[in-house]
Design a protein around this motif. Sequence first.
Motif, PDB file in Angstrom:
ATOM      1  N   VAL A  63       0.664  -0.975   0.047  1.00 24.20           N
ATOM      2  CA  VAL A  63       0.028   0.794   0.097  1.00 24.20           C
ATOM      3  C   VAL A  63       0.723   1.372   0.338  1.00 24.20           C
ATOM      4  O   VAL A  63       0.980   2.225  -0.543  1.00 24.20           O
ATOM      5  CB  VAL A  63      -0.609   0.195   1.566  1.00 24.20           C
ATOM      6  CG1 VAL A  63      -1.381   1.697   1.345  1.00 24.20           C
ATOM      7  CG2 VAL A  63      -2.078  -0.923   1.043  1.00 24.20           C
ATOM      8  N   PHE A  95      -7.698   1.956   2.286  1.00 20.59           N
ATOM      9  CA  PHE A  95      -5.773   1.479   1.966  1.00 20.59           C
ATOM     10  C   PHE A  95      -5.194   0.402   3.163  1.00 20.59           C
ATOM     11  O   PHE A  95      -5.026  -0.501   3.183  1.00 20.59           O
ATOM     12  CB  PHE A  95      -5.135   1.960   1.076  1.00 20.59           C
ATOM     13  CG  PHE A  95      -5.907   2.443  -0.331  1.00 20.59           C
ATOM     14  CD1 PHE A  95      -7.228   2.490  -0.010  1.00 20.59           C
ATOM     15  CD2 PHE A  95      -4.513   3.091  -0.864  1.00 20.59           C
ATOM     16  CE1 PHE A  95      -7.251   2.765  -1.881  1.00 20.59           C
ATOM     17  CE2 PHE A  95      -4.931   3.565  -2.301  1.00 20.59           C
ATOM     18  CZ  PHE A  95      -6.298   3.255  -2.942  1.00 20.59           C
ATOM     19  N   PHE A  98      -7.112  -2.096   4.805  1.00 18.37           N
ATOM     20  CA  PHE A  98      -8.054  -3.351   4.230  1.00 18.37           C
ATOM     21  C   PHE A  98      -6.973  -4.192   4.142  1.00 18.37           C
ATOM     22  O   PHE A  98      -6.365  -5.674   4.428  1.00 18.37           O
ATOM     23  CB  PHE A  98      -7.605  -2.142   2.725  1.00 18.37           C
ATOM     24  CG  PHE A  98      -8.200  -3.160   1.373  1.00 18.37           C
ATOM     25  CD1 PHE A  98      -8.202  -4.679   1.866  1.00 18.37           C
ATOM     26  CD2 PHE A  98      -9.276  -3.351   0.545  1.00 18.37           C
ATOM     27  CE1 PHE A  98      -9.174  -5.606   0.234  1.00 18.37           C
ATOM     28  CE2 PHE A  98      -9.655  -3.894  -0.713  1.00 18.37           C
ATOM     29  CZ  PHE A  98      -9.755  -4.878  -0.552  1.00 18.37           C
ATOM     30  N   PHE A 111      -7.431  -6.184  -3.445  1.00 18.44           N
ATOM     31  CA  PHE A 111      -7.282  -5.046  -3.746  1.00 18.44           C
ATOM     32  C   PHE A 111      -7.678  -4.810  -4.913  1.00 18.44           C
ATOM     33  O   PHE A 111      -7.902  -3.082  -5.581  1.00 18.44           O
ATOM     34  CB  PHE A 111      -5.510  -4.583  -2.746  1.00 18.44           C
ATOM     35  CG  PHE A 111      -5.236  -3.196  -2.943  1.00 18.44           C
ATOM     36  CD1 PHE A 111      -6.111  -2.249  -2.184  1.00 18.44           C
ATOM     37  CD2 PHE A 111      -4.627  -2.244  -3.691  1.00 18.44           C
ATOM     38  CE1 PHE A 111      -5.820  -0.714  -1.918  1.00 18.44           C
ATOM     39  CE2 PHE A 111      -4.628  -0.986  -3.569  1.00 18.44           C
ATOM     40  CZ  PHE A 111      -4.853  -0.457  -2.722  1.00 18.44           C
TER      41      PHE A 111
END
Length: 162
Positions: A63, A95, A98, A111
């Motif tokens: 990320v 993000f 996640f 993702f």
Amino acid sequence: MTAALTVLTMVCLGYIALQDFKERKVYWWLFPLTMLLLGLIHFLNTVEPWVFLSYISLNASFVSLIICTLYIFTRTIAKKKFLDYSLGLGDILFFYAFALGFPTFTFVILFSNAILFALLVFLVFKKKLRLKTVPLAGLMGAFLILVFGYSLIFISPPLYGY
């Protein structure tokens, strides 16, 4: 226990989606709560704590690489502001939330599919939206609701089996 946490996570994701669709503003406390819930579900479905830590470290690095690449592109090539132009703070926090939620293999698949889902849904409904920006965290949250809902109804394939 995990099913109850999953449903609670789905409710939290639903609030993120609704707020992002309506106003493009999400209550800040929903992101740490989502991080906690996704991380707890992931941890409870992981065999060893060091495996959990390695997964979330890899995911957070992935990320961070995406955000850094987007930042460099936005600032050098597009010559625009980064925050609230290319990506909102809520999107960045989502993000990372996640990233805490899944093993690395599952995370990369989910993702990338969540981003694709958000793009397709935005393109289909672009003309009907009052605000012309992409509700990225909300659409990704809606995608996760669908994924979790499917995984609660149908056991296979397991989200945490990798």
